[in-house]
Design a protein around this motif. Structure first.
Motif, PDB file in Angstrom:
ATOM      1  N   SER A 284       5.301   1.691 -14.449  1.00 53.25           N
ATOM      2  CA  SER A 284       5.952   0.807 -13.472  1.00 53.25           C
ATOM      3  C   SER A 284       5.619  -0.651 -13.767  1.00 53.25           C
ATOM      4  N   ARG A 285       6.309  -1.536 -13.090  1.00 49.91           N
ATOM      5  CA  ARG A 285       6.026  -2.971 -13.211  1.00 49.91           C
ATOM      6  C   ARG A 285       4.878  -3.372 -12.290  1.00 49.91           C
ATOM      7  N   THR A 286       4.824  -2.771 -11.097  1.00 44.76           N
ATOM      8  CA  THR A 286       3.836  -3.161 -10.098  1.00 44.76           C
ATOM      9  C   THR A 286       2.988  -1.979  -9.648  1.00 44.76           C
ATOM     10  N   ASN A 287       1.826  -2.293  -9.085  1.00 47.48           N
ATOM     11  CA  ASN A 287       0.977  -1.250  -8.511  1.00 47.48           C
ATOM     12  C   ASN A 287       1.655  -0.583  -7.318  1.00 47.48           C
ATOM     13  N   GLY A 288       2.456  -1.352  -6.587  1.00 43.87           N
ATOM     14  CA  GLY A 288       3.158  -0.797  -5.430  1.00 43.87           C
ATOM     15  C   GLY A 288       4.078   0.337  -5.826  1.00 43.87           C
ATOM     16  N   GLN A 289       4.888   0.115  -6.856  1.00 40.55           N
ATOM     17  CA  GLN A 289       5.779   1.166  -7.359  1.00 40.55           C
ATOM     18  C   GLN A 289       4.973   2.329  -7.924  1.00 40.55           C
ATOM     19  N   LEU A 290       3.850   2.010  -8.529  1.00 44.86           N
ATOM     20  CA  LEU A 290       2.989   3.051  -9.098  1.00 44.86           C
ATOM     21  C   LEU A 290       2.446   3.961  -7.999  1.00 44.86           C
ATOM     22  N   ILE A 291       1.999   3.352  -6.909  1.00 44.17           N
ATOM     23  CA  ILE A 291       1.474   4.131  -5.784  1.00 44.17           C
ATOM     24  C   ILE A 291       2.569   4.994  -5.173  1.00 44.17           C
ATOM     25  N   ILE A 313      -6.074  -0.504  -8.261  1.00 43.48           N
ATOM     26  CA  ILE A 313      -4.661  -0.203  -8.033  1.00 43.48           C
ATOM     27  C   ILE A 313      -4.278  -0.399  -6.569  1.00 43.48           C
ATOM     28  N   PHE A 314      -5.161   0.013  -5.661  1.00 50.70           N
ATOM     29  CA  PHE A 314      -4.872  -0.046  -4.236  1.00 50.70           C
ATOM     30  C   PHE A 314      -5.358  -1.342  -3.571  1.00 50.70           C
ATOM     31  N   ALA A 315      -5.944  -2.250  -4.340  1.00 56.15           N
ATOM     32  CA  ALA A 315      -6.577  -3.432  -3.766  1.00 56.15           C
ATOM     33  C   ALA A 315      -5.620  -4.282  -2.929  1.00 56.15           C
ATOM     34  N   LEU A 316      -4.423  -4.552  -3.451  1.00 57.18           N
ATOM     35  CA  LEU A 316      -3.490  -5.437  -2.748  1.00 57.18           C
ATOM     36  C   LEU A 316      -2.974  -4.827  -1.444  1.00 57.18           C
ATOM     37  N   PRO A 317      -2.422  -3.611  -1.433  1.00 59.85           N
ATOM     38  CA  PRO A 317      -1.963  -3.047  -0.145  1.00 59.85           C
ATOM     39  C   PRO A 317      -3.094  -2.866   0.855  1.00 59.85           C
ATOM     40  N   ALA A 369       6.488 -10.300  -7.176  1.00 55.55           N
ATOM     41  CA  ALA A 369       6.917  -8.902  -7.210  1.00 55.55           C
ATOM     42  C   ALA A 369       5.849  -7.962  -6.675  1.00 55.55           C
ATOM     43  N   SER A 370       4.593  -8.257  -6.941  1.00 57.74           N
ATOM     44  CA  SER A 370       3.502  -7.382  -6.506  1.00 57.74           C
ATOM     45  C   SER A 370       3.352  -7.384  -4.991  1.00 57.74           C
ATOM     46  N   VAL A 371       3.415  -8.569  -4.390  1.00 61.68           N
ATOM     47  CA  VAL A 371       3.295  -8.683  -2.937  1.00 61.68           C
ATOM     48  C   VAL A 371       4.479  -8.002  -2.260  1.00 61.68           C
ATOM     49  N   LYS A 372       5.678  -8.255  -2.762  1.00 61.29           N
ATOM     50  CA  LYS A 372       6.872  -7.640  -2.175  1.00 61.29           C
ATOM     51  C   LYS A 372       6.797  -6.120  -2.258  1.00 61.29           C
ATOM     52  N   SER A 373       6.374  -5.622  -3.415  1.00 57.58           N
ATOM     53  CA  SER A 373       6.282  -4.183  -3.610  1.00 57.58           C
ATOM     54  C   SER A 373       5.261  -3.553  -2.674  1.00 57.58           C
ATOM     55  N   ALA A 374       4.111  -4.209  -2.507  1.00 55.47           N
ATOM     56  CA  ALA A 374       3.051  -3.674  -1.644  1.00 55.47           C
ATOM     57  C   ALA A 374       3.509  -3.638  -0.185  1.00 55.47           C
ATOM     58  N   ILE A 375       4.158  -4.700   0.273  1.00 56.49           N
ATOM     59  CA  ILE A 375       4.607  -4.760   1.662  1.00 56.49           C
ATOM     60  C   ILE A 375       5.718  -3.738   1.914  1.00 56.49           C
ATOM     61  N   SER A 376       6.633  -3.601   0.975  1.00 55.76           N
ATOM     62  CA  SER A 376       7.706  -2.597   1.117  1.00 55.76           C
ATOM     63  C   SER A 376       7.118  -1.197   1.247  1.00 55.76           C
ATOM     64  N   MET A 377       6.086  -0.945   0.480  1.00 55.09           N
ATOM     65  CA  MET A 377       5.450   0.366   0.507  1.00 55.09           C
ATOM     66  C   MET A 377       4.737   0.607   1.838  1.00 55.09           C
ATOM     67  N   ILE A 378       4.111  -0.426   2.373  1.00 56.47           N
ATOM     68  CA  ILE A 378       3.450  -0.306   3.679  1.00 56.47           C
ATOM     69  C   ILE A 378       4.482  -0.009   4.768  1.00 56.47           C
ATOM     70  N   HIS A 379       5.617  -0.699   4.705  1.00 58.35           N
ATOM     71  CA  HIS A 379       6.687  -0.449   5.673  1.00 58.35           C
ATOM     72  C   HIS A 379       7.210   0.979   5.544  1.00 58.35           C
ATOM     73  N   ASP A 385      -0.773   7.094   5.386  1.00 54.48           N
ATOM     74  CA  ASP A 385      -0.350   7.783   4.165  1.00 54.48           C
ATOM     75  C   ASP A 385      -0.910   7.100   2.918  1.00 54.48           C
ATOM     76  N   LEU A 386      -1.028   5.778   2.975  1.00 57.72           N
ATOM     77  CA  LEU A 386      -1.578   5.052   1.830  1.00 57.72           C
ATOM     78  C   LEU A 386      -3.054   5.373   1.624  1.00 57.72           C
ATOM     79  N   ILE A 387      -3.780   5.452   2.708  1.00 54.59           N
ATOM     80  CA  ILE A 387      -5.204   5.791   2.619  1.00 54.59           C
ATOM     81  C   ILE A 387      -5.373   7.207   2.083  1.00 54.59           C
ATOM     82  N   GLU A 388      -4.503   8.109   2.526  1.00 52.80           N
ATOM     83  CA  GLU A 388      -4.561   9.487   2.027  1.00 52.80           C
ATOM     84  C   GLU A 388      -4.256   9.523   0.527  1.00 52.80           C
ATOM     85  N   ALA A 389      -3.268   8.736   0.103  1.00 52.69           N
ATOM     86  CA  ALA A 389      -2.910   8.680  -1.318  1.00 52.69           C
ATOM     87  C   ALA A 389      -4.072   8.148  -2.142  1.00 52.69           C
ATOM     88  N   LYS A 390      -4.773   7.174  -1.609  1.00 49.74           N
ATOM     89  CA  LYS A 390      -5.938   6.622  -2.299  1.00 49.74           C
ATOM     90  C   LYS A 390      -7.025   7.686  -2.459  1.00 49.74           C
TER      91      LYS A 390
END
Length: 486
Positions: A284-291, A313-317, A369-379, A385-390
């Motif tokens: 992927s391009r970003t960690n958000g898409q990777l997660i 990998i999970f630092a930003l979200p 792109a990284s910030v946008k991806s992380a926020i989209s994933m949180i939404h 679910d993110l904590i569980e994925a981590k």
């Protein structure tokens, strides 16, 4: 294994008495290490040095080169000459370590300026500040004082600092370094300026720098393209035949590159005897898409390998999820998030315009792109679910099993190879926006995105999936492969 015609040209060139500086532009998978080893065998140096960009590569290379060639990183060279020699204290240096009285914001800026200086080609912090369009001249004196304290062991120094100190000692002739018969520098297409300057300052009868100029993808870490900087120095030859990528994929990549970031690209692949697929990667391009992909894999209980630490990998979200008024973020890369959050709560106007700090941050950093991806994933998934994925990712990280599938970003995929590679949607979407612009509007950051795509695509040996921007070249690639033309 015999050298190819291209590789033999490189070997023959360095053997010429007049050849003292050779640049080798090597495409992905072109056997650059093999070429260097054969070059050294032909030269038969009494003392040589191979500089790699990380310890793992240096260690691997030491088993390939003759014993007369030392293999190490620039940092290990610098460590012996500075930290070990002067007993320096190495560790983390942050704004809290600055004792001089100054505003909090200026301390943060000073930390950034010192780090940037240490990775630059400058040997004077004051000269660096005076030449900068970013930093105030008021930082010069306190910065010089801090650097002096680092050099005397009074203050903890960073890894970047002792690299800079080694550079300065070399320039001043204060390092007892005997002239080398041959000096080899790897990854010369994507390195920080201080490493290049150290390479230039080390005494050697013959110098060889090798790398792929089109893999310059770390400009956010102040890296440079050594081939561009030294374009008028020495002799340059190319290695254009890849022993990794299939002919079909190589032709498509070549045509894409010629249309976008390198009109002179030459990239040849190989024909595989079988099409068996044993290793797979999602890039992927970003960690958000990777997660997001990791969460999909979790639903099907599909295990995977990771290239970078889960915490990273999970630092930003995780930082965004934990934002609160008056909070603190220790990671210097993400401290801007807390600054934005504090600004939001201080401003009634911002609170009226944006329903939350996250909405404000998303607006302010719409080009990130990284910030946008992380926020989209949180939404899309929510904090739980993110904590569980981590937690699941941490389980795979600690496992001693190597799985068929690896998930990584384009940046962290560099140097890796897989039978099958799938490109993340975020890469395609980002490229689509760039390619929709007129070429005259393309900026350096746009070209870097294209090179990131090139890096990701050339991790594939036999199969490349979801590389949408190569599809229009597919038919021509098949035709060219059949005729052997390009």
């Amino acid at each position: 294994m015999a050298a190819t015609a291209e590789q033999q040209l490189v070997i023959n060139e360095i053997l010429k008495p007049k050849c003292t500086f050779l640049k080798v532009s090597a495409c992905s998978g072109s056997g650059k290490t093999f070429t260097l080893v054969e070059l050294v065998k032909a030269l038969v140096p009494k003392n040589g040095l191979y500089i790699a960009y990380n310890k793992a590569i240096a260690t691997e290379a030491s088993g390939k080169f003759p014993s007369t060639v030392q293999c190490c990183t620039t940092h290990s060279l610098a460590w012996r000459a500075t930290v070990r020699q002067f007993g320096l204290k190495v560790g983390y240096f942050g704004y809290r370590d600055i004792k001089a009285k100054m505003p909090y914001e200026r301390k943060l800026t000073l930390v950034d300026a010192i780090e940037e200086f240490c990775l630059s080609g400058y040997t004077s912090f004051t000269d660096f500040i005076n030449a900068s369009e970013t930093y105030s001249h008021k930082l010069a004196l306190p910065g010089e004082n801090i650097l002096t304290e680092m050099s005397t062991g009074v203050t903890t120094c960073t890894h970047a600092f002792y690299l800079k100190l080694y550079h300065m000692l070399l320039i001043n002739g204060d390092v007892d370094q005997k002239e080398l018969d041959v000096l080899l520098l790897d990854e010369a297409g994507d390195l920080n300026e201080v490493t290049l300057q150290i390479f230039l300052a080390l005494p050697a009868k013959k110098k060889v720098m090798v790398g792929d100029p089109n893999q310059n993808i770390y400009s956010f870490n102040n890296t440079i393209n050594g081939f561009e900087i030294l374009r008028n120095v020495g002799t340059q030859l190319g290695l254009t035949n890849s022993f990794r990528v299939s002919r079909e994929i190589a032709y498509q990549v070549e045509l894409f590159a010629r249309d976008t970031f390198d009109e002179n690209m030459q990239f040849r692949g190989i024909t595989y005897d079988n099409n068996n697929l044993d290793t797979y990667a999602y890039i992927s391009r970003t960690n958000g898409q990777l997660i997001a992909r990791m969460m999909e894999l979790n639903l099907f209980k599909t295990p995977y390998n990771l290239v970078r630490p889960v915490k990273s990998i999970f630092a930003l979200p995780m930082a965004i999820i934990g934002l609160k008024q008056g909070g603190k973020i220790l990671n210097p890369q993400h401290k801007f998030l807390q600054d934005d959050t504090d600004d939001y709560y201080k401003s009634r106007a911002l609170q009226r315009e944006y329903k939350s700090p996250m909405a404000y941050i998303e607006s302010v950093h719409s080009e990130n792109a990284s910030v946008k991806s992380a926020i989209s994933m949180i939404h899309a998934h929510g904090p739980r679910d993110l904590i569980e994925a981590k937690d699941i990712a941490l389980k795979y990280e600690s496992s001693k099993t190597t799985y068929p599938l690896t998930v990584c970003t384009s940046h962290s995929s560099k140097g890796l190879e897989f039978d099958s590679v799938e490109i993340g949607d975020d890469t395609n979407q980002g490229l689509s926006k760039i390619l929709a612009l007129p070429k005259k509007e393309w900026e350096p950051k746009h070209y870097e995105e294209m090179r990131l795509f090139y890096v990701a695509a050339t991790r594939a040996r036999k199969e490349l999936l979801n590389a949408k921007h190569l599809e229009k070249y597919a038919a021509l690639a098949v035709k060219l492969t059949a005729t052997g033309d390009s």
